[in-house]
Design an enzyme around this catalytic site. Sequence first.
Site, PDB file in Angstrom:
ATOM      1  N   GLU A  29      75.462   2.753  -3.456  1.00  0.00           N
ATOM      2  CA  GLU A  29      76.693   3.448  -3.849  1.00  0.00           C
ATOM      3  C   GLU A  29      76.635   4.888  -3.357  1.00  0.00           C
ATOM      4  O   GLU A  29      75.598   5.543  -3.466  1.00  0.00           O
ATOM      5  CB  GLU A  29      76.832   3.541  -5.372  1.00  0.00           C
ATOM      6  CG  GLU A  29      77.166   2.278  -6.091  1.00  0.00           C
ATOM      7  CD  GLU A  29      77.307   2.528  -7.596  1.00  0.00           C
ATOM      8  OE1 GLU A  29      77.685   3.640  -7.983  1.00  0.00           O
ATOM      9  OE2 GLU A  29      77.016   1.599  -8.356  1.00  0.00           O
ATOM     10  N   GLU A  54      72.626   0.143 -12.361  1.00  0.00           N
ATOM     11  CA  GLU A  54      71.996   1.429 -12.693  1.00  0.00           C
ATOM     12  C   GLU A  54      71.315   1.350 -14.055  1.00  0.00           C
ATOM     13  O   GLU A  54      71.635   2.114 -14.977  1.00  0.00           O
ATOM     14  CB  GLU A  54      73.016   2.562 -12.648  1.00  0.00           C
ATOM     15  CG  GLU A  54      73.514   2.839 -11.247  1.00  0.00           C
ATOM     16  CD  GLU A  54      74.319   4.139 -11.140  1.00  0.00           C
ATOM     17  OE1 GLU A  54      74.822   4.627 -12.169  1.00  0.00           O
ATOM     18  OE2 GLU A  54      74.434   4.661 -10.019  1.00  0.00           O
TER      19      GLU A  54
END
Length: 673
Positions: free
Chosen positions: A317, A160
């Site tokens: 995710e 991320e």
Amino acid sequence: MSHSTPPSAPAGAPWRGAIAYGCDYNPEQWPREVWELDADLMVEAGVTMVAVNIFGWAHINPADGVWDFEGLDAVLDLLHSRGIAVNLGTGTASTPPWLTTAHPEILPVMEDGTRRFPGGRQAWCPSSPEYRARSLDLVARVADRYGDHPAVALWHVSNELGCHNALCYCDHSAAAFREWLRERYATIDAVNDAWGTSFWSQRYGAFDEILPPLATVSSRNPSQVLDFHRFSSDALLAQYRAEQDVLRKKSSVPVTTNFMVTAHIRNLDYAQWAPHMDVIANDHYLDHRLADSEAEMHFSADLTRGLAGGEPWLLMETAVGAVNWQPLNSTRAPGELRRHVFSHVARGADGIHFFQWRASLQGSEKFHSAMLPHAGTQSRAWEEARDLGSELAAVGELAGTRTEAHAAIIFDWPSWWAVDGESVPSSHVRYLEQVHAAHAAMSAAGVTVDVVPATADLSRYSLVIAPAWHVVSDAAAGALDEYVQGGGHALVTFFSGVVDTHDRVRAGGYPGAFRDLLGVVVDEFAPLPQGDTVTLESGAQATLWSERVTLRGAMAQDSFVDGPMAGGAALTRHSYGAGTAWYCATALGPAAYADLARQLADQAQIPRIGGANARVTAVRRSGENGSYVVIANSSSQPACVDVRGTNLLTGQPWQPDTALASGDVAVVREEAA
Ligand code: GLA
């Protein structure tokens, strides 16, 4: 797309011909005796791919010059022995304490000039030369060791990128920003011109005088802020590409990183990133702070697919139940996880992965849900996650097919930055809310949309919506113009086309770049106080915005009955070339927006699946294997959807009058016509 489209499933990818199923796995948090058990349970749950070494730096490099791969070796070999593929983290997401102790200059600096401390995660400046050198050394070592390990199916660069550290204002960032400006503008005069520095005595005599837009006593230069956003996104993309270059030299395995296409992260311009990914991957968590978190999930998936050029992508995710980072961390209702997972699959996901495998006992994520919660296998989370594994395996033939969309919504990060910036006509107008409203209207009308970057090839769509597309280049405006002239249908909404890419107003009346296309000119904005509603002649309710519209070829379709612009046009329609361009000069309420969406979809002759709406979603994926409709019923009633075939989840035939129970899901393989 005009940029190169990332391939969906590189040769040899484990998700080719199957929906990949898995999770983040952090074995370093657990004693070794747990690892074997984990691997066995993963097999039981149908797990096929697992992300490891995401936060592994301190474990494999516990001190300067000390390397220890023994644990990671064992994990990769163990997973491989169970036939589970590895999505291998480069490990660069979070620096170990020894590194920031030796080099505190790595730590990022905030807008107010204060430096952040270590002790959390991602505490590094994207432009730090020391961080870059150290992280690439780590990547090279990981790639040397595992580049041709048979378990490794995908490289997971960092994690991320920019989740916490996207905007850094330190001296290294300042120097890199100046370098970025030099490359973009060549001369200081060109910067002065682009930023309009004649205003407020801001003129620069040399590049060395330029700083990042640190906190000021007044409002800041909006063009400088916009360029700093672009620079910051590019700086992290440069980190991604540097890691990718190292990996490519040592391994032929495809490379990606997990995007955050969400409502609360806006700092990365993923339109610029997408062409560099071998496969697009996204993380999505339900955001219970939003009025309609499920609608936002659909939007996020549609934008992720748009970034992938319509090709399948991976959900890297999501949470089995609650997260730990919202003020109130709601869990998923029974059956909701399954419905949401299939909603992602409907919208092109060829992989479903959770954060994380086993719930942590310590650390700030100890109350985050997991496939294997603190209670172990005697839990609803485990049962649902395990059952999903077999259901996803049953619909494996969907993998590789493309989601069908005949309409598009344009999404533009610079417009997000500018519309939500300082010194705008109304701070109540939020870019994302305008885009979400357009998406919700299309969902209500039962239309599947690709949410696409401004550079996308529009010719494949029958209808294009540009909500609050504020920052527009001449080229992008020209492309929309050409699209309509060629027979396309477009809807542009208020505050669009107003500025060029330097945030400089296009003179001659709003909506600047789109005046000719829309056949209107606006001489004044009249934003509405928050909570105020205006009524239109059709009875439609609208909020937030009004403006004085003069028709220059367009026909008024609706007008303001009250409010500051009473009597003036609120919705217009312009026949332009072989197509039609609509303009909406206010924020329509949901019912009116949905009516307009239906009207536009009819006019553009968009095929729709009968029975589909915002709560009973029916999305078609098709390809060489055939045609499939994924139906998810989030309404409180049984629902019928107008398709015929076989429900792969039950093996039962599906007819237009088959009722899908409230909360249930079906994946219908359609009968060949
Ligand atoms: C992000 C991160 C994960 C984890 C989850 C929790 O997605 O990538 O490491 O922190 O959030 O929701």
